[in-house]
Design an enzyme around this catalytic site. Structure first.
Site, mmCIF file in Angstrom:
data_model
loop_
_atom_site.group_PDB
_atom_site.id
_atom_site.type_symbol
_atom_site.label_atom_id
_atom_site.label_comp_id
_atom_site.label_asym_id
_atom_site.label_seq_id
_atom_site.Cartn_x
_atom_site.Cartn_y
_atom_site.Cartn_z
ATOM 1 N N ASP A 103 11.836 -12.240 -5.219
ATOM 2 C CA ASP A 103 10.836 -11.322 -4.693
ATOM 3 C C ASP A 103 9.429 -11.744 -5.111
ATOM 4 O OD1 ASP A 103 10.294 -9.156 -3.119
ATOM 5 O OD2 ASP A 103 10.324 -7.727 -4.782
ATOM 6 N N LYS A 152 5.856 -12.541 -4.813
ATOM 7 C CA LYS A 152 4.749 -12.249 -3.896
ATOM 8 C C LYS A 152 3.594 -11.746 -4.741
ATOM 9 C CE LYS A 152 6.858 -7.805 -3.017
ATOM 10 N NZ LYS A 152 7.621 -7.000 -2.086
ATOM 11 N N ASP A 168 8.677 -6.507 -11.847
ATOM 12 C CA ASP A 168 9.542 -5.953 -10.805
ATOM 13 C C ASP A 168 10.762 -6.832 -10.549
ATOM 14 O OD1 ASP A 168 10.478 -4.231 -8.944
ATOM 15 O OD2 ASP A 168 8.622 -4.094 -7.804
#
Ligand code: ADE
Length: 386
Positions: free
Chosen positions: A177, A179, A195
């Site tokens: 993930d 980004k 995260d």
């Protein structure tokens, strides 16, 4: 966590909610929260709770809870980010497994470029994770504000991200993930990844083998093999790293399109183009990372992360010194009038009163919820006694 500028966070959460987190809404889901005994309870007695912390500011809000700036009562002045998650909301949206994954990863790996877990505890209604505070906010915010970064700035950030991904991969964790919203900046300008909810652990091998077919992620950064629904492994992170590095250097991801279908198509087959101002070394690493054939992608060979570190783009950096934070970042986020200013966070949140809000759930739910969250309590050994 989702500030107003987190364009893609919502899409990700929606996709994740349809993931395979074991159904049910509070019953015996057989959720496997793998815990290392040495972390679950603290020596010397007593369990931490919300009352042990001074709640200073709200930093962000998401569908499951919020992130607050906090300080431990009676400790030194160290600031932490406290992430609260409502158990009922997690159960309703099938996020238990993701939360467990995140917590497992956080408690098992401590790294200078990962947001580390310092404490974790729970009430009947909520989970609380106390993390390193990153006072510079989201990299995404700075990238949008400055449009694009100089090669020197992207080089150091890229090197720090490479080390963070390398540490996760060494622990057989695929981040999946990557980004700009998931990269936080501290007040010195160094980064940490955060995260870990979508990360997958226990996957071996640098290539496509041993992959998983669960689809989660933001389209802009997704590797072609994920879109093609082929199994995928650690190399997906090097593709995402390529799109991120491209975005840092050029201002937009390489295959960006406002139309999501067109963007998918471009990721699968559009030629990779570069603006004329990019250096040859930047183009070379980007071509290596944004290689659609997984087995030819930089980082997918036996050298793994070392292949990335050896790229000419990084040749002026010594990675031991990167790890030791011996290079001064070109950009330092403004500190505000004082440490607790949270000046790099959205006013929409920071002007809100920082409170631990009461959850209104049926009491009958509470006992069920509790059974799914046993052993969440955690104290980082390094933080003992502070
Ligand atoms: N938002 C989410 N996690 C954070 C952290 N660790 N520091 C600052 N803001 C955050």
């Amino acid at each position: 966590m989702g500030t107003k500028m987190s364009k893609a966070g919502k899409a990700k959460k929606g996709a994740a909610a349809s993931g395979k987190s074991g159904g049910g809404s509070g019953g015996n889901d057989n959720i496997d929260i793998k815990l290392d005994d040495k972390y679950t309870s603290k020596a010397g007695g007593g369990k931490l709770g919300i009352d042990d912390f001074e709640l200073l500011k709200v930093l962000g809000k998401g569908s499951f809870g919020k992130v607050m700036l906090v300080k431990k009562k009676g400790g030194d002045d160290t600031l932490f980010a406290m992430k609260t998650l409502r158990k009922a909301a997690l159960i309703k949206r099938n996020q238990l497994l993701h939360t467990a994954t995140e917590r497992n990863i956080l408690q098992n790996i401590q790294h200078p470029f990962l947001v580390n877990l310092i404490y974790a505890f729970q009430s009947d209604d909520k989970l609380y994770m106390v993390l390193d505070y990153m006072g510079g906010g989201e990299l995404f915010f700075w990238l949008k504000k400055h449009r694009r970064f100089s090669e020197a700035r992207a080089q150091l950030m890229g090197a720090e991200i490479t080390l963070a991904l390398g540490a996760l991969h060494a622990g057989n964790i695929i981040y999946r993930d990557l980004k700009p919203e998931n990269i936080l900046v501290d007040l010195e300008g160094h980064i940490r990844l955060t995260d870990f909810g979508l990360s997958k652990d226990g996957i071996t091998g640098p290539g496509a083998e041993g992959g998983t077919k669960t689809f989660c992620g933001t389209p802009e950064y997704l590797a072609p093999e994920i879109l093609d629904n082929k199994g995928h492994g650690k190399s997906v992170d090097w593709w995402s790293f390529g799109t991120l590095l491209y975005e840092m250097l050029c201002g937009l991801p390489p295959f960006y399109d406002t139309n999501i279908q067109k963007m998918y198509h471009k990721i699968l087959c559009a030629p990779l183009r570069f603006p004329s101002y990019l250096s040859d070394n930047a183009k070379e690493i980007l071509r290596g990372l944004l290689q659609r054939k997984v087995e030819e992608r930089l980082g997918s060979g036996p050298g793994g992360t070392d292949e990335i570190k050896a790229a000419n783009f990084f040749k002026t950096l010594d990675f031991d010194r990167v790890m030791a934070k011996e290079y001064t970042p070109e950009f330092k986020p403004p500190a505000g009038r004082n440490d607790t200013d949270a000046t790099n966070f959205d006013l929409e949140f920071t002007t809100e009163k920082a409170i631990d809000s009461v959850v209104t759930t049926h009491m009958s739910e509470t006992a069920k919820q509790k059974s799914n969250f046993t052993d969440f309590t955690y104290q980082n050994e390094g933080a003992m006694g502070s």
